[in-house]
Design a protein around this motif. Structure first.
Motif, short mmCIF file in Angstrom:
data_model
loop_
_atom_site.label_atom_id
_atom_site.label_comp_id
_atom_site.label_asym_id
_atom_site.label_seq_id
_atom_site.Cartn_x
_atom_site.Cartn_y
_atom_site.Cartn_z
N GLY A 106 -22.21 38.74 12.34
CA GLY A 106 -23.45 39.21 11.99
C GLY A 106 -24.57 38.34 12.55
N THR A 107 -24.09 36.97 12.57
CA THR A 107 -25.16 36.02 12.83
C THR A 107 -25.50 35.82 14.39
N HIS A 108 -24.35 35.08 15.25
CA HIS A 108 -24.49 34.73 16.26
C HIS A 108 -24.86 35.68 17.29
N PRO A 126 -28.10 42.44 5.18
CA PRO A 126 -27.09 42.81 4.13
C PRO A 126 -25.74 42.20 4.53
N VAL A 127 -25.20 42.57 5.64
CA VAL A 127 -23.75 42.15 6.11
C VAL A 127 -23.66 40.58 5.97
N VAL A 128 -24.79 39.65 6.55
CA VAL A 128 -24.67 38.37 6.29
C VAL A 128 -24.67 37.81 5.00
N MET A 129 -25.48 38.46 4.06
CA MET A 129 -25.38 38.39 2.43
C MET A 129 -23.82 38.56 1.90
N PHE A 130 -23.32 39.88 2.31
CA PHE A 130 -22.55 40.10 1.61
C PHE A 130 -21.13 39.28 2.11
N GLN A 131 -21.13 39.04 3.51
CA GLN A 131 -20.12 38.40 3.99
C GLN A 131 -20.15 36.91 3.56
N VAL A 132 -21.25 36.13 3.74
CA VAL A 132 -21.18 34.64 3.37
C VAL A 132 -21.14 34.39 1.64
N GLY A 133 -21.67 35.48 1.09
CA GLY A 133 -21.68 35.17 -0.31
C GLY A 133 -20.81 35.85 -1.21
N PHE A 134 -19.92 36.63 -0.42
CA PHE A 134 -18.57 37.23 -1.20
C PHE A 134 -17.68 37.58 -0.58
N TYR A 135 -17.60 38.16 0.47
CA TYR A 135 -16.46 38.66 1.17
C TYR A 135 -15.58 37.34 1.87
#
Length: 314
Positions: A106-108, A126-135
């Motif tokens: 989701g980033t690079h 949303p995908v960055v926040m979900f993956q970095v913060g939880f998943y």
């Protein structure tokens, strides 16, 4: 249709240029790391601040976030169950397969692609926040518990600090704070600050895609005897075909999304496997070849898959 193909052609040309630069080693042996660090620590946070400070926050954390979370978890469960039951692998190996089947780049790659295709990098937030913060942190904890190493060495504290110090989280939080201030008071950043942010953020797309193309030149994949080739293609198919199909079902049938919002949901889900999956696998010494090869193969599959999504939904 020509506009769609030309849009993806631009991305492929820039990545191909990076591949050639990497093959010829024009920028030296450590250039990929340096360029990625520039993108990760400087350019991407500036890009998020630039777009989020003027974004409609209600559109970011509603149905979009729910579709990201649910589709990621469902695709991950499918990847885990397939590898655990059909391939009869260990829980730790299956966790890596879970991530390979569901964790988006989701980033690079995601942010540059969404800027180019949709002119809006915030759809990837949303995908960055979900993956970095939880998943991601949850997956690391599960890998740690399944590895058999009971000496945790403060892994929970380490994960918490890694989230707090993540430049993307810092950039997103800053942009959201500026958006809230703008909505409530009307105040915006003065030009003397906003223009340097805009200037730096404009470098993100080209540098990220060139660095990604260069990284592809350094990797050899699908080597017989060492790579689980069938599992690599299965995980790549789940990531680039099944994951976006799940996102479409959730977005369209459950949340009633349509038009540009549904297109963004499905395009984000069709992003290839993120490089963090290889980082997590390497950290615990588990299924590293599957993780590495899936990143490459899913990237090759993602661009045509996203082109099809664009043609069907745009």
């Amino acid at each position: 249709m020509l506009d769609v193909l030309s849009g993806f052609a631009v991305v492929i040309i820039v990545m191909a240029l990076g591949f050639i630069v990497g093959r010829l080693r024009l920028l030296g042996s450590h250039a990929v790391y340096t360029l990625n660090m520039f993108v990760f620590w400087i350019a991407l946070p500036m890009l998020l601040i630039h777009f989020l400070s003027t974004a409609d926050l209600g559109l970011l954390f509603g149905a979009n976030f729910a579709v990201v979370a649910l589709s990621t978890v469902l695709a991950g469960i499918l990847g885990y169950a397939g590898y655990r039951v059909l391939a009869r692998q260990s829980p730790s190996n299956s966790l890596v397969a879970m991530l390979a089947s569901s964790y988006c780049n989701g980033t690079h790659l995601g942010i540059p692609l969404m800027v180019h295709l949709l002119d809006d990098p915030t759809v990837t937030l949303p995908v960055v926040m979900f993956q970095v913060g939880f998943y991601g942190p949850l997956s690391v904890l599960l890998l740690d518990m399944s590895s058999g190493d009971r000496a945790r060495h403060g892994i929970v504290r380490e994960l918490a600090l890694s989230i707090i110090r993540n430049p993307l989280i810092i950039g997103a939080t800053t942009g959201i704070a500026l958006a809230i201030i703008r909505e409530r008071t009307g105040w915006v950043l003065p030009d003397v600050i906003a223009e340097p942010i805009d200037m730096i953020s404009s470098a993100t797309i080209a540098v990220a895609l060139i660095a990604f193309g260069m990284s592809m030149a350094e990797i050899k994949v699908l080597q017989r005897g060492t790579s689980p080739i069938k599992a690599v293609f299965a995980a790549s198919a789940v990531k680039t075909i099944v994951h976006p199909a799940i996102a479409w079902c959730l977005g369209s049938l459950v949340f009633g999304a349509n038009g540009p919002m549904l297109l963004a949901m499905v395009l984000v889900a069709a992003l290839p496997t993120g490089q963090n999956v290889f980082t997590y696998a390497q950290r615990f010494g588990v299924n590293t070849v599957l993780a590495r090869d899936t990143v490459v193969i899913s990237t090759a599959m993602a661009l045509p898959a996203m082109a099809v999504v664009w043609l069907l939904l745009n």
